[in-house]
Scaffold this active site. Structure first.
Site, PDB file in Angstrom:
ATOM      1  N   GLY A  82      26.522 -13.564 -13.267  1.00 19.37           N
ATOM      2  CA  GLY A  82      27.471 -12.991 -14.421  1.00 19.37           C
ATOM      3  C   GLY A  82      26.925 -11.727 -14.782  1.00 19.37           C
ATOM      4  CD  GLN A  99      24.908  -8.191 -19.158  1.00 18.09           C
ATOM      5  OE1 GLN A  99      25.703  -8.875 -18.501  1.00 18.09           O
ATOM      6  NE2 GLN A  99      23.613  -8.496 -19.119  1.00 18.09           N
ATOM      7  CB  CYS A 138      20.283 -12.093 -21.140  1.00 14.29           C
ATOM      8  SG  CYS A 138      21.594 -10.644 -21.210  1.00 14.29           S
ATOM      9  CG  LEU A 139      21.164 -10.150 -15.108  1.00 12.90           C
ATOM     10  CD1 LEU A 139      22.265  -9.675 -14.193  1.00 12.90           C
ATOM     11  CD2 LEU A 139      20.050 -10.551 -14.233  1.00 12.90           C
ATOM     12  CG  HIS A 153      25.521 -15.338 -21.041  1.00 13.33           C
ATOM     13  ND1 HIS A 153      24.261 -15.541 -21.628  1.00 13.33           N
ATOM     14  CD2 HIS A 153      25.307 -14.185 -20.663  1.00 13.33           C
ATOM     15  CE1 HIS A 153      23.318 -14.329 -21.392  1.00 13.33           C
ATOM     16  NE2 HIS A 153      24.047 -13.558 -21.078  1.00 13.33           N
ATOM     17  CD  GLU A 154      28.033 -12.596 -18.176  1.00 10.01           C
ATOM     18  OE1 GLU A 154      27.149 -13.298 -17.601  1.00 10.01           O
ATOM     19  OE2 GLU A 154      27.947 -11.438 -18.692  1.00 10.01           O
ATOM     20  CG  HIS A 164      26.993  -9.826 -22.424  1.00 11.75           C
ATOM     21  ND1 HIS A 164      25.620  -8.820 -22.921  1.00 11.75           N
ATOM     22  CD2 HIS A 164      26.409 -10.557 -21.527  1.00 11.75           C
ATOM     23  CE1 HIS A 164      24.657  -9.602 -22.466  1.00 11.75           C
ATOM     24  NE2 HIS A 164      24.907 -10.286 -21.515  1.00 11.75           N
TER      25      HIS A 164
END
Ligand code: K2U
Ligand code: ZN
Length: 172
Positions: free
Chosen positions: A45, A50, A94-95, A136-137, A140
């Site tokens: 994702g 991000q 998380c990236l 989660h996305e 963000h």
């Protein structure tokens, strides 16, 4: 093209992102860049903030089987319109917070409404890893990170580790 992924702490990761007004080729190109960046990470994702673009766009592809056909989803203005009473816990990463993982509890099933890359309204139920990932996305887009669900001490420890990582990367 591949875009650099912002690392926490970064004020852009805490902002509330404004909705997409009308679709454009620029937004479709952004979605393509987000998919390319996500697959390269690799991740399942990615949200526009991000990569430093403060708009309500996310991409996801939670197909885990190697040989399975990828199923990339592009969502503009995604909204959770219904959640299950049942909750599920997943060890999230998380990236933007590399190599840190923690259990996060979220509704096990969610119904999401969004505008797809052709400008059509879509609505779909998600469960399992897809449900965790889409929540989660969407978090963000509201400036919320998975570490915001953790106890303050644990969140501080992770933030300090990321500050150290950023100092080291700046020196490299
Ligand atoms: O938004 C992101 O940073 C990508 C996230 C998406 C995600 C986080 C937690 C749980 C599911 C999805 C990931 O870092 S992508 C890497 C990953 C892959 C599988 C499971 C957990 C994390
Ligand atoms: Zn994330």
């Amino acid at each position: 093209m591949k875009r650099p992924i912002l690392i926490h702490p970064d004020p852009r990761l805490k902002k509330l992102c404004p909705p997409v007004d009308d679709l454009s080729d620029a937004l479709r190109d952004l979605a393509d860049d987000m998919l390319e960046t996500m697959y390269d990470a690799p991740g399942i994702g990615l949200a526009a903030p991000q990569i430093g673009v403060l708009t309500r766009a996310i991409v996801l592809d939670c197909v885990k089987e190697e040989r399975a056909e990828p199923r990339p989803l592009v969502m503009f203005n995604p909204q959770v319109v219904a959640v299950s009473d049942e909750m599920s816990t997943y060890e999230e990463g998380c990236l933007s917070i590399p190599d840190q993982y923690a259990d996060v509890e979220r509704p096990a099933q969610v119904k999401v409404a969004w505008i797809d890359r052709n400008g059509s309204a879509q609505e779909q139920e998600f469960d399992g890893l897809w449900a965790t990932c889409v929540q989660h996305e969407i978090d963000h887009l509201d400036g919320k990170l998975f570490i915001d669900y953790l106890k303050p001490l644990r969140r501080q420890m992770i933030t300090r580790k990321m500050q150290k990582l950023k100092r080291e990367r700046a020196r490299a």
